[in-house]
Design a protein around this motif. Structure first.
Motif, PDB file in Angstrom:
ATOM      1  N   TRP A 170      34.677  57.811  68.042  1.00 50.86           N
ATOM      2  CA  TRP A 170      34.247  57.243  66.773  1.00 50.86           C
ATOM      3  C   TRP A 170      34.263  58.352  65.709  1.00 50.86           C
ATOM      4  O   TRP A 170      33.824  59.459  65.971  1.00 50.86           O
ATOM      5  N   VAL A 171      34.753  58.009  64.564  1.00 53.01           N
ATOM      6  CA  VAL A 171      34.884  59.001  63.510  1.00 53.01           C
ATOM      7  C   VAL A 171      34.313  58.453  62.192  1.00 53.01           C
ATOM      8  O   VAL A 171      34.391  57.250  61.925  1.00 53.01           O
ATOM      9  N   CYS A 172      33.717  59.363  61.448  1.00 51.60           N
ATOM     10  CA  CYS A 172      33.212  59.017  60.113  1.00 51.60           C
ATOM     11  C   CYS A 172      34.274  59.434  59.092  1.00 51.60           C
ATOM     12  O   CYS A 172      34.584  60.621  58.963  1.00 51.60           O
ATOM     13  N   ARG A 173      34.825  58.496  58.366  1.00 47.69           N
ATOM     14  CA  ARG A 173      35.889  58.815  57.418  1.00 47.69           C
ATOM     15  C   ARG A 173      35.340  59.611  56.229  1.00 47.69           C
ATOM     16  O   ARG A 173      36.034  60.424  55.651  1.00 47.69           O
ATOM     17  N   GLY A 174      34.043  59.393  55.971  1.00 50.50           N
ATOM     18  CA  GLY A 174      33.488  60.085  54.824  1.00 50.50           C
ATOM     19  C   GLY A 174      33.344  61.574  55.083  1.00 50.50           C
ATOM     20  O   GLY A 174      33.763  62.408  54.270  1.00 50.50           O
ATOM     21  N   CYS A 175      32.738  61.953  56.224  1.00 51.50           N
ATOM     22  CA  CYS A 175      32.537  63.384  56.531  1.00 51.50           C
ATOM     23  C   CYS A 175      33.496  63.873  57.600  1.00 51.50           C
ATOM     24  O   CYS A 175      33.421  65.037  58.018  1.00 51.50           O
ATOM     25  N   GLU A 176      34.366  62.958  58.034  1.00 50.41           N
ATOM     26  CA  GLU A 176      35.369  63.305  59.052  1.00 50.41           C
ATOM     27  C   GLU A 176      34.715  63.899  60.310  1.00 50.41           C
ATOM     28  O   GLU A 176      35.175  64.875  60.889  1.00 50.41           O
ATOM     29  N   ARG A 177      33.615  63.245  60.715  1.00 47.15           N
ATOM     30  CA  ARG A 177      32.890  63.703  61.914  1.00 47.15           C
ATOM     31  C   ARG A 177      33.262  62.821  63.105  1.00 47.15           C
ATOM     32  O   ARG A 177      33.236  61.593  63.005  1.00 47.15           O
TER      33      ARG A 177
END
Length: 525
Positions: A170-177
């Protein structure tokens, strides 16, 4: 010679001749008598010598017969242990041995073997057997009026199953985490076996006595040939990871006031010898009357008493054991020796089994009365105080009767005979054998630990040998947990599987939760 009737009519010359003849006759008779006396004396000496030879030969025959009896007894004993069934060679339960010696009425019905009741929860598969033709030969239609049912137990070999652990990314597109769930901890990091497979290997080897080369074949039939070298690595790794649990169990065991101890040989491969070396597995357990049910094994290179002293350390209590000299140093420093009545009784049981000795039969009867008191105490489930009271009232007089009888028999049997040795064993250890009469927390014998060491005696012929001292120590760790789990009424497989799953993440301060006497299965299992 004839003497003349008229002595007065004889002249002087005739009288002289007659006198000379009489003297010659008397001299001859005296010489004959002397010769006969000499012959009788010589004959008497020969008879005395012959009698001495007979006495000497009788003594020699007695000595030889005694030696023959000893050798016959020892040979029968060796054959009995070597060729008997394994289950019989490892000592029968005392109660069964006593019952076997009791005379049973000839009219008593034969005991029929009980059919094993099959568990209802097992899957059922029906195979129906019905007539091919539902019509009688007379032409009438047959009617079903009932059925007979018999059950047989079938077995399908186990199958492998692959667990696919899919971890989503799973990835956060906002913080690229990037986020992923953590990998569950395993006993063997990055290894392929689950805790269930590891538990199966350990249980099969140390409880079901299946060596790794047989397990290799079994797994091959199930669809995947796991090399025995791989299985051995898994066993070693599990032993290392389970060591802290065994250590904690040992520390707890050494807090008990009464312990059992025994030892049994196990072949061990020693580098450089080109053959196996006799090592020993030492066993220590709590008493059957203790709230703590635990047994701990200790693998050592020899039978030296040093190993017992090192294991027990500063422990000072009451030790139930046999007459092995390796424990003597412990008694000299304050440990109290508790003898094993079963060992004393077994001497007479062997005599009876091999010679049908009347003395042995009577001894077994007297020992049996002591064990009958213990059986009643178990059946009544009385506490230590009740056991002590019962032993004082009933067992103590019985023990004194046995002791007096043994002393009386000792004076009537030849020194050095098997019977004399059996009697001497009991009388020589009488104080240790009867200490249980003064303490309700003490057992009458060492059978509790012998039952714990029996799996080793059964399994060592299948293991072939321990590969090294380290391998033997790892085996001791695993067997300690398996046998302790059994003592506490757990399914050893379920216990070990659960412990292997939880141990990698278990906090050190809560390690005791995984000990057999404290263990509770997880609610999710």
């Amino acid at each position: 010679m004839e003497l003349p009737r008229e002595w007065s009519q004889m002249d002087a010359q005739e009288l002289r001749d007659l006198s000379a003849a009489l003297v010659a006759e008397l001299t001859q008779r005296e010489a004959e008598l002397t010769e006969r006396n000499a012959q009788l004396s010589e004959l008497g000496e020969k008879l005395s010598a012959r009698e001495a030879q007979i006495v000497s030969r009788d003594e020699e025959l007695k000595r030889k017969q005694l030696k023959i009896d000893q050798l016959t007894y020892e040979m029968a004993l060796i054959k009995r242990w070597r060729y008997a069934r394994r289950s019989d060679a490892d000592l029968e339960a005392i109660s069964l041995e006593i019952e076997a010696l009791k005379e049973k009425p000839s009219s008593a019905p034969k005991a029929q073997p009980r059919r094993l009741k099959l568990p209802a929860q097992l899957p059922h598969r029906e195979i129906r057997h019905e007539p091919d033709d539902r019509r009688c030969s007379c032409g009438c239609e047959l009617e079903r009026i009932g059925e007979d049912v018999s059950e047989k137990l079938d077995y399908t070999p186990g199958v492998f199953e692959i667990e696919r652990h899919i971890r989503g990314k799973w990835v956060c597109r906002g913080c690229e985490r990037l986020i992923q769930a953590p990998v569950p901890a395993h006993i063997i990091d990055k290894g392929i076996p689950t805790a269930g497979l590891l538990a199966q290997v350990l249980i099969a080897k140390y409880l079901d006595h299946a060596p790794l080369y047989r397990q290799e074949s079994i797994f091959a039939r199930a669809g995947l040939a796991l090399p025995r070298s791989t299985l051995a690595q898994w066993v070693g790794a599990c032993g290392v990871r389970l060591q802290p649990l065994a250590d904690a169990l040992r520390v707890l065991l050494l807090t008990r006031a009464v312990l059992h101890a025994d030892e049994t040989p196990v072949p061990m491969l020693k580098p450089g010898l080109g053959r196996t070396h006799r090592a020993y597995l030492w066993s220590y357990s709590s008493s059957e009357y203790d709230d703590l049910a635990a047994v701990v094994y200790d693998f050592a290179e020899s039978r030296s008493g040093l190993h017992a002293r090192e294991f027990l350390g500063d422990w000072s209590g009451k030790l139930v054991c046999d007459d092995y000299s390796g424990y003597k140093a412990l008694f000299e420093r304050g440990v109290i020796e508790i003898g094993c009545m079963a060992h004393a009784r077994r001497k007479f049981h062997d005599l009876y089994a091999n010679h049908r000795s009347d003395i042995a039969a009577e001894a077994l009867r007297l020992f049996g009365e002591l064990y009958e008191v213990e059986r009643q105490a178990r059946d009544q489930k009385i506490d230590a105080e009740g056991r002590l009271q019962l032993r004082q009232q009933r067992s103590k007089p019985l023990a004194e009767t046995l002791r007096r009888w043994l002393v009386c028999q000792k004076n009537q049997v030849p020194d050095g005979s098997a019977t004399a040795k059996a009697i001497d064993y009991s009388l020589g250890r009488w104080a240790a054998l009867t200490r249980y009469l003064e303490d309700g927390d003490l057992p009458i014998d060492n059978n509790h630990i012998e039952n714990r060491i029996r799996p080793v005696a059964l399994g060592r012929s299948n293991w072939l040998f321990a590969g090294s001292l380290r391998a033997g120590q790892r085996a001791a760790v695993i067997m300690s947990l398996i046998q302790s789990a059994k003592l506490n009424g757990h399914d050893p497989y379920l216990y070990l599987k659960d412990v292997l799953e939880r141990l990698p993440a278990q906090p050190a301060g809560r390690l005791e939760e995984l000990l057999p006497h404290r263990w509770q299965p997880q609610s999710t299992h």
